[in-house]
Design a protein around this motif. Sequence first.
Motif, short mmCIF file in Angstrom:
data_model
loop_
_atom_site.label_atom_id
_atom_site.label_comp_id
_atom_site.label_asym_id
_atom_site.label_seq_id
_atom_site.Cartn_x
_atom_site.Cartn_y
_atom_site.Cartn_z
N LYS A 18 -12.87 5.60 11.08
CA LYS A 18 -13.81 6.36 9.94
C LYS A 18 -14.15 7.62 10.52
CE LYS A 18 -17.45 5.69 6.70
NZ LYS A 18 -18.29 4.81 6.12
N SER A 20 -15.51 11.94 9.23
CA SER A 20 -15.97 12.75 8.18
C SER A 20 -16.00 14.17 8.72
CB SER A 20 -17.49 12.24 7.45
OG SER A 20 -18.22 12.44 8.71
N ASP A 149 -18.94 17.29 1.40
CA ASP A 149 -18.82 16.33 2.43
C ASP A 149 -17.60 15.29 2.19
OD1 ASP A 149 -20.68 15.13 4.76
OD2 ASP A 149 -19.97 13.25 3.63
N THR A 151 -15.37 12.05 3.77
CA THR A 151 -15.22 10.80 4.61
C THR A 151 -14.04 10.28 4.40
OG1 THR A 151 -17.63 10.59 4.51
CG2 THR A 151 -16.24 8.70 5.42
N THR A 153 -11.42 6.99 5.74
CA THR A 153 -11.38 5.62 6.58
C THR A 153 -9.72 5.49 6.69
OG1 THR A 153 -13.41 5.00 5.65
CG2 THR A 153 -11.79 3.39 6.90
#
Length: 362
Positions: A18, A20, A149, A151, A153
């Motif tokens: 993960k 970001s 933002d 993120t 994974t």
Amino acid sequence: MGSVSRKTVSRYTTNTEKGSQAFEISGYSLIKGIGVGKFIRSSTFTVGGYDWAVRVYPDGVTEAFRDYVTVYLELMSKDTEVRALYDLSLVNQDTGLPVSFSMWSESTPCVFKSRDTSRFGPQSGWSILRSDLELEASCYVIDDYLTIDCTVTVVKESQVYGCTAEYEIEVPPSDLSDHFGKLLLEEEGTDVTFSVGGETFAAHKIVLATRSPVFRAELYGQMKERTAPSITIEDMQPSVFRALLHFMYTDSLPDMEDLDHDEYSEIIRHLLVAADRYAMERLKLMCQNILCQYIDTDSVAATLALADQHNCHGLKDVCVDFMATSDEMDAVVATQGFANLKRTCPSVLVDVLEKRSKSHKA
């Protein structure tokens, strides 16, 4: 006697990585008007060995979306295919916290292929009306500054591990509360009594002291109750003290199915006061949670006063929100609870008025 069983176990394990990036756009007003179909892109960032970027269309992708801002996650690595989850969030500039939208995220892995449009997530992009984005109350754009933002994974290779044998002996669920409840009912070994509203209750000092720091101070500290054969509890109904003792011994509320709606909510109110009096935070939270389900036009003002007086912040927020968004505020104002609230806790009405004003502006 417990039964014994044997089973074999194999394990399929999926690994993920993960990462970001915050895409900060300074001078947001300067990128508006660059034209439909034109975009800006963040610098690339690497997650799971793959390169990614955030692509933003300030004036929309097509003419149909010229009043929208459209955002994509883009796979930048060439000649590759990857499974990944993602979340795109707008950052509240006032709090610094990302505000996630379910429509801007994927909770199940998507396949990104660098050679076609599936390199974008989502493939059609997600758009937000520019007027909503720039709404002052949303705090997404402050001082001409916008932050997105992202993120990601990445789902990596999976592995299967070999079989192993496990033996199990069935263990029954804990019956500790049953034993303590029986101890209270049978009154065996009790060493303190309480007089409450003309009724007498026998209990065990060590149990009460373990459950409540207030009782610990009263029963084992320097207070006079330490040696008193019987302790009188003022300003509490016997039914409330009985429920308090039941919770102390079993960590649960007693059965109150024989009570009607009003009687039940009233005893929960008194039990909340008792929980606050004896510093029993779990019971206090349980009472707040129950009272949240009983809030209506007739009770909200009285419940708000109770929450304010006993520092029940969660319950207070629920009451303020109810009053700020209610379409029946005239009915709330007409209640005796509101009159009492205005007299005893006038400052809390400021919170209601401020939130009501903000909700109407939004």
